[in-house]
Design an enzyme around this catalytic site. Sequence first.
Site, PDB file in Angstrom:
ATOM      1  N   TYR A 180      29.984  26.726  83.538  1.00  0.00           N
ATOM      2  CA  TYR A 180      29.588  26.223  84.855  1.00  0.00           C
ATOM      3  C   TYR A 180      28.164  26.712  85.186  1.00  0.00           C
ATOM      4  O   TYR A 180      27.498  27.292  84.320  1.00  0.00           O
ATOM      5  CB  TYR A 180      30.653  26.598  85.900  1.00  0.00           C
ATOM      6  CG  TYR A 180      31.975  25.936  85.540  1.00  0.00           C
ATOM      7  CD1 TYR A 180      32.187  24.576  85.771  1.00  0.00           C
ATOM      8  CD2 TYR A 180      32.983  26.635  84.875  1.00  0.00           C
ATOM      9  CE1 TYR A 180      33.367  23.952  85.390  1.00  0.00           C
ATOM     10  CE2 TYR A 180      34.164  26.013  84.486  1.00  0.00           C
ATOM     11  CZ  TYR A 180      34.351  24.670  84.746  1.00  0.00           C
ATOM     12  OH  TYR A 180      35.508  24.042  84.347  1.00  0.00           O
ATOM     13  N   ARG A 227      32.402  37.343  86.679  1.00  0.00           N
ATOM     14  CA  ARG A 227      33.115  36.903  85.470  1.00  0.00           C
ATOM     15  C   ARG A 227      32.147  36.300  84.463  1.00  0.00           C
ATOM     16  O   ARG A 227      31.329  35.452  84.814  1.00  0.00           O
ATOM     17  CB  ARG A 227      34.187  35.863  85.833  1.00  0.00           C
ATOM     18  CG  ARG A 227      35.178  35.663  84.702  1.00  0.00           C
ATOM     19  CD  ARG A 227      36.363  34.796  85.089  1.00  0.00           C
ATOM     20  NE  ARG A 227      37.540  35.209  84.330  1.00  0.00           N
ATOM     21  CZ  ARG A 227      38.481  34.395  83.873  1.00  0.00           C
ATOM     22  NH1 ARG A 227      38.424  33.107  84.150  1.00  0.00           N
ATOM     23  NH2 ARG A 227      39.505  34.858  83.180  1.00  0.00           N
ATOM     24  N   GLY A 318      46.230  34.540  82.427  1.00  0.00           N
ATOM     25  CA  GLY A 318      46.217  33.262  83.126  1.00  0.00           C
ATOM     26  C   GLY A 318      47.553  32.561  83.019  1.00  0.00           C
ATOM     27  O   GLY A 318      48.424  32.690  83.898  1.00  0.00           O
TER      28      GLY A 318
HETATM   29  C1  LIG Z   1      45.050  25.585  84.365  1.00  0.00           C
HETATM   30  C2  LIG Z   1      43.881  26.497  84.140  1.00  0.00           C
HETATM   31  C3  LIG Z   1      42.855  26.548  85.076  1.00  0.00           C
HETATM   32  C4  LIG Z   1      41.783  27.427  84.918  1.00  0.00           C
HETATM   33  N1  LIG Z   1      40.825  27.514  85.896  1.00  0.00           N
HETATM   34  C5  LIG Z   1      39.888  28.489  85.840  1.00  0.00           C
HETATM   35  C6  LIG Z   1      39.031  28.753  86.942  1.00  0.00           C
HETATM   36  O1  LIG Z   1      39.119  28.138  88.024  1.00  0.00           O
HETATM   37  N2  LIG Z   1      38.094  29.726  86.797  1.00  0.00           N
HETATM   38  C7  LIG Z   1      37.970  30.459  85.635  1.00  0.00           C
HETATM   39  O2  LIG Z   1      37.110  31.334  85.558  1.00  0.00           O
HETATM   40  N3  LIG Z   1      38.803  30.254  84.591  1.00  0.00           N
HETATM   41  C8  LIG Z   1      39.767  29.315  84.677  1.00  0.00           C
HETATM   42  N4  LIG Z   1      40.669  29.163  83.651  1.00  0.00           N
HETATM   43  C9  LIG Z   1      40.651  30.121  82.524  1.00  0.00           C
HETATM   44  C10 LIG Z   1      41.644  31.266  82.801  1.00  0.00           C
HETATM   45  O3  LIG Z   1      41.195  32.089  83.876  1.00  0.00           O
HETATM   46  C11 LIG Z   1      41.823  32.154  81.548  1.00  0.00           C
HETATM   47  O4  LIG Z   1      40.565  32.716  81.204  1.00  0.00           O
HETATM   48  C12 LIG Z   1      42.365  31.380  80.366  1.00  0.00           C
HETATM   49  O5  LIG Z   1      43.501  30.610  80.739  1.00  0.00           O
HETATM   50  C13 LIG Z   1      42.755  32.316  79.218  1.00  0.00           C
HETATM   51  O6  LIG Z   1      43.758  33.225  79.647  1.00  0.00           O
HETATM   52  P1  LIG Z   1      45.320  33.009  79.247  1.00  0.00           P
HETATM   53  O7  LIG Z   1      45.351  32.878  77.738  1.00  0.00           O
HETATM   54  O8  LIG Z   1      46.006  34.245  79.739  1.00  0.00           O
HETATM   55  O9  LIG Z   1      45.782  31.747  79.923  1.00  0.00           O
HETATM   56  C14 LIG Z   1      41.726  28.256  83.770  1.00  0.00           C
HETATM   57  C15 LIG Z   1      42.746  28.177  82.817  1.00  0.00           C
HETATM   58  C16 LIG Z   1      43.821  27.340  82.996  1.00  0.00           C
HETATM   59  C17 LIG Z   1      44.940  27.327  81.985  1.00  0.00           C
END
Ligand SMILES: Cc1cc2nc3c(=O)[nH]c(=O)nc-3n(C[C@H](O)[C@H](O)[C@H](O)COP(=O)(O)O)c2cc1C
Length: 371
Positions: A180, A227, A318
């Site tokens: 972003y 972040r 996440g």
């Molecule tokens: C549905 C979804 C929406 C996400 N939206 C954001 C967001 O708004 N901002 C962000 O920094 N990362 C976003 N991410 C990334 C997550 O914060 C995280 O870094 C990523 O899912 C990896 O972690 P995990 O393996 O525990 O899911 C999103 C991920 C998912 C799955």
Amino acid sequence: MTHTSLFEPTALGPLTLPNRLVMAPMTRNRAAADGTPTDLMAEYYAQRATAGLIIAEAATPNAAGRTYPDTAALHTDAHAAGWRRVTDAVGAAGGRMFLQIQHGGRVGHPDNSGGRTPLAPSPVPLPETIHTPTGRQAPVVPREMTHDDIRATVADFATAARRAVDAGFAGVEVHSANGYLLHQFLAGNTNHRADAYGGGIAGRIRLTVEVAAAVAAAIGPERTGLRISPAVTANGIAEDDTDALYPALVDALAGSGLAYLHVVHADPDRPVFRAIRAGWRGTLIANPVLPLDRLPADGGRAAAERLLAAGADLIALGRPFLANPDLVERLRTGAPVNQVRDAYLMYVGGPTGYTDYPALPAPAGERLSYA
Ligand SMILES: Cc1cc2nc3c(=O)[nH]c(=O)nc-3n(C[C@H](O)[C@H](O)[C@H](O)COP(=O)(O)O)c2cc1C
């Protein structure tokens, strides 16, 4: 000092967290069309109030920064009132929340931002189609930001941060990750500027540092997190100097007193992670690399503990939190975790795949506080 337990209380700025587990920010497209948070969002976050900290999904600080349809925003009184309902619900359920502030930059479309052309460091379009209310569309060429645009954007981050604290958030997280706007300034393939905000590393990190400083000045550094996602290629990003870029950013933030630095895709075996940990004296949140197709049977606990052993202070997860409102209890007890159902439900409206993930049955004689 390395920490050994995910399940011990710890301090973060003005907060005491009951454990070291953080719900990572996740955009779920359940806001109203104008970006106002809904009561459904309040219910979803309140269900997850046992997280040590919830970092609520990306909210845009101005209309130009909007990414996709039905994403959250925070630049009007209506947005603030919606977020107040969310923080009240989470507070009543015993939780603590930061809000992520995100400007999409070139990840946007006029149909998602009231007809505005997306802004970016340079006129380099996203190399993929983008979701709009009428389906996926070809990307538009973003407009290169002027110095006035940059000044206004920095000010909008600070104003949104102030609004967030007024709306009941304990702090905000500046989003400089995942392709972003701020990440577009960091990466050479999206930043072709020849002015003070481009060129070498000192120029490319400038906007992230300025936004973090402006937010910290507005609400206090102890309420401000940042972040980053070293080497993550989301949204067409290609860094060619990751191992120099991020240590330089960490150096530039030394003495800032920020509440935390949050690293996406944190792999304790990668030199950049070790360099960040060595250089950053403050709280480090690490978001481990979990398999994309299926959550590990332990919900990510082993990956989380590896990162604690590598020096992380807090662990962000996440999808494990998305699918398990009571994730902390499941990790603590070794109970099985729910898998994410139907990935397409992640980004559509409504309660299905959102507030309907089951919690573990309450032990006899106890009631779940969020039932
Ligand atoms: C549905 C979804 C929406 C996400 N939206 C954001 C967001 O708004 N901002 C962000 O920094 N990362 C976003 N991410 C990334 C997550 O914060 C995280 O870094 C990523 O899912 C990896 O972690 P995990 O393996 O525990 O899911 C999103 C991920 C998912 C799955």
